[in-house]
Design an enzyme around this catalytic site. Structure first.
Site, mmCIF file in Angstrom:
data_model
loop_
_atom_site.group_PDB
_atom_site.id
_atom_site.type_symbol
_atom_site.label_atom_id
_atom_site.label_comp_id
_atom_site.label_asym_id
_atom_site.label_seq_id
_atom_site.Cartn_x
_atom_site.Cartn_y
_atom_site.Cartn_z
ATOM 1 N N GLN A 222 1.012 -1.155 0.178
ATOM 2 C CA GLN A 222 0.099 0.085 0.042
ATOM 3 C C GLN A 222 0.897 1.222 0.013
ATOM 4 O O GLN A 222 1.841 1.346 0.881
ATOM 5 C CB GLN A 222 -1.028 0.101 1.077
ATOM 6 C CG GLN A 222 -2.061 -1.051 1.107
ATOM 7 C CD GLN A 222 -3.129 -0.782 0.236
ATOM 8 O OE1 GLN A 222 -3.297 0.416 -0.169
ATOM 9 N NE2 GLN A 222 -3.979 -1.632 0.225
ATOM 10 N N ASP B 227 -11.293 -7.916 -1.643
ATOM 11 C CA ASP B 227 -10.693 -6.732 -1.818
ATOM 12 C C ASP B 227 -10.299 -6.925 -3.522
ATOM 13 O O ASP B 227 -9.196 -6.920 -4.009
ATOM 14 C CB ASP B 227 -9.463 -6.243 -1.235
ATOM 15 C CG ASP B 227 -8.723 -5.120 -1.666
ATOM 16 O OD1 ASP B 227 -9.385 -4.250 -2.189
ATOM 17 O OD2 ASP B 227 -7.767 -4.664 -1.300
ATOM 18 N N CYS C 289 -12.131 -0.141 -4.288
ATOM 19 C CA CYS C 289 -11.603 1.216 -4.747
ATOM 20 C C CYS C 289 -12.251 1.987 -5.779
ATOM 21 O O CYS C 289 -11.730 2.841 -6.264
ATOM 22 C CB CYS C 289 -10.087 0.766 -5.322
ATOM 23 S SG CYS C 289 -10.152 -0.368 -6.577
#
Length: 545
Positions: A284, A382, A409
């Protein structure tokens, strides 16, 4: 009807997902970059399409109360930051509204249980990774920075407020070295020259810095001088490497690395776990906000230590591993073999003994759990920006977890997927936007979905694994998955040709000419017995024979 180059006065009333202001002219929506809600301005029309148009801010008549003085001189032409001209409070409101609008308009949801957005402690210097394209200016000198919006034209940049100051020092030392060494600059059109990108990573907690020069070749002129100049400018530096990328491609990194000095990786700590990060590894880019996001996901998961947690789209395992200590067992599933290997290494490095990582998709994980007589109590997903395939959501619902934690996202694909989850009798219990990338248009979201009512102490759902439809889980293992299985079980590397031979031997029909020689007279190497046995075991494992 408006046309190109028309001038008109208007008030900005809303924002697009990309961060442009929205006003109207002759009943048509016009999108204007660099504006803020409440701006009264003169707009010039630059492009007209059937249902909307694009404009340019010509004159600001009455500024919005949200406006502030931009702290970056190239924010406009660079285009990476679309909100540097407004306050952070206004930016967070826009991002919250973007998530709400997507869920209402695309998902059709009402009374959304939205929690306050998790804003970042800082709008600046938060990125731990930077990749700067390199090119030649009109006067023949090296330029390095970021691509202008929708182009490959480089905006020469000597500082970026999203990057740590240490990257600025490393970049300036690299510029000085290039002038002294005379190393050539890559020309994208001609596929000539050497220097393609300057790629840097740093550990927020460890302070380690890695500088990677992406080159169209294996050697650089003046490598010793480069090492000396970088080490003098950046005492924090722990590694300098060359990445060799000779391909005609927009992909930044090639496969091969060569270390010039130090080590080719850095370390950093995320959620009390230590990760070894190579130039290729996923990590990340905003570590602080990643911790905030992972903590919220863990809160939603509500683990008590008695649950089996399934982490789909697990990548290198960061989300699942951050929750492993709170679960009875962690199972991660990821379709990219190299990412699965990284996840296993990350688990071993952090002494996580209750984690298992599978190479495959949701259906692969479901089949394996079904064969073992196991089921996941909680599933974390995710997915990439495109969201989940409809079949993945169906598979998740068939496994009947009590809770699903969805990390997204992209609000639009999230809204689409949540609509299918609710059709599968899952309820939206909580939604939290997370600002991972201040200044930019991006926003992450964490959602808690549940089967029935959520109780913080206990959740009980009656089900049977026999209810699961496993008919679609056969005959879909890819060549990469078969190779990964063979390598994992036996240590042998097998080719696609050998797999095709054994599949044909067991009556699995391949599409025409798949892995067959172009000439009938071409002699093919025959699969050795030990590899045939290993491939056969993998085919059985995947339920293909």
């Amino acid at each position: 009807m408006i046309k190109k180059n028309d001038l008109f006065e208007a008030e900005i009333t809303a924002m697009t997902a990309e961060g442009s202001g929205i006003c109207r002219a002759d009943g048509m929506a016009v999108f204007v970059p660099g504006t803020a809600v409440g701006d009264r301005c003169v707009v010039r029309v630059v492009k007209v399409l059937k249902k909307y148009a694009f404009g340019r801010l010509e004159e600001l008549l009455t500024p919005s109360p949200d406006r502030t003085t931009p702290d970056c001189s190239i924010a406009g032409p660079c285009g990476g930051c679309v909100y540097r001209h407004i306050t952070y409070e206004a930016e967070l409101k826009i991002k919250t509204q973007r998530v709400r609008d997507a869920l209402e308009r695309i998902g059709g949801f009402e009374n959304i249980p939205m929690e306050p957005i998790l804003g970042a402690p800082s709008r600046t210097r938060y990125r731990n990774k930077c990749q700067l394209p390199i090119g030649l200016s009109k006067n023949g000198e090296m330029q390095m920075g970021f691509y202008a919006v929708n182009s490959h034209r480089i905006i020469d940049t000597h500082t970026c407020l999203l990057q740590p100051e240490v990257f600025d020092r490393a970049a300036e030392a690299f510029r000085a070295w290039q002038k002294l060494s005379g190393e050539s600059i890559y020309d994208e059109a001609a596929h000539s020259g050497v220097l393609r990108h300057l790629y840097m990573r740093c550990g927020e907690k460890s302070g380690e810095v890695l500088v990677c020069i992406v080159a169209n070749g294996a050697k650089l002129h003046g490598e010793d001088l480069l090492v000396k100049m970088l080490r003098e400018a950046v005492p924090e530096i722990t590694g300098i490497v060359v990445n060799i990328n000779r391909e005609r491609t927009n992909v930044v990194l090639g496969r091969e690395l060569r270390t010039l000095w130090g080590k080719p990786t850095i370390r950093d700590t995320l959620c009390r776990l230590e990760f070894e990060i190579s130039p290729h590894a996923f990590y990340q880019v905003n570590r602080t906000q990643a911790e905030a996001l992972y903590n919220k996901a863990a809160e939603y998961a509500g683990l008590t230590g008695a649950e089996t947690l399934l982490d789909l789209y697990c990548g290198t395992g960061t989300i699942g591993l951050s929750m492993a200590s709170r679960a009875k067992k962690l199972i991660g599933a990821e379709i990219i073999p190299s990412a699965v290997e990284n996840a296993r290494k990350n688990a071993a490095h952090n002494h996580v003994t209750n984690a298992e990582f599978l190479c495959g998709d949701a259906k692969d994980a479901a089949r394996i759990l079904y064969e073992r007589g196991e089921r996941p109590d909680i599933i974390v997903i995710d997915p990439p920006r495109k969201g989940c395939d409809a079949a993945v959501i169906t598979t998740i619902a068939a496994m009947r977890p009590t809770r699903v934690v969805y990390v997204s996202c992209d609000p639009a694909t999230l809204a689409r997927d949540l609509k299918q989850f609710t059709a599968e009798n899952y309820n939206i219990e909580a939604v939290t936007p997370v600002d991972m990338f201040p200044g930019t248009a991006h926003v992450e979201t964490v959602v808690l979905l549940s089967k029935g009512e959520v109780d913080s102490k206990k959740v009980r759902v009656e089900f049977s694994l026999e209810d699961m439809d496993m008919s679609g889980f056969q005959n879909d293992a890819t060549y990469s998955q078969i190779k990964e299985r063979v390598l994992q079980q036996t240590g042998l590397k097998v080719s696609s040709l050998y797999i095709a031979q054994i599949k044909q031997k067991h009556g699995i029909i391949e599409r025409e000419n798949y892995n067959k020689p172009k000439s009938e007279n071409t002699r093919q190497p025959k699969c050795p017995p030990e590899k045939e046995a290993a491939i056969t075991e993998a085919l059985k494992y995947f339920g293909m024979i």
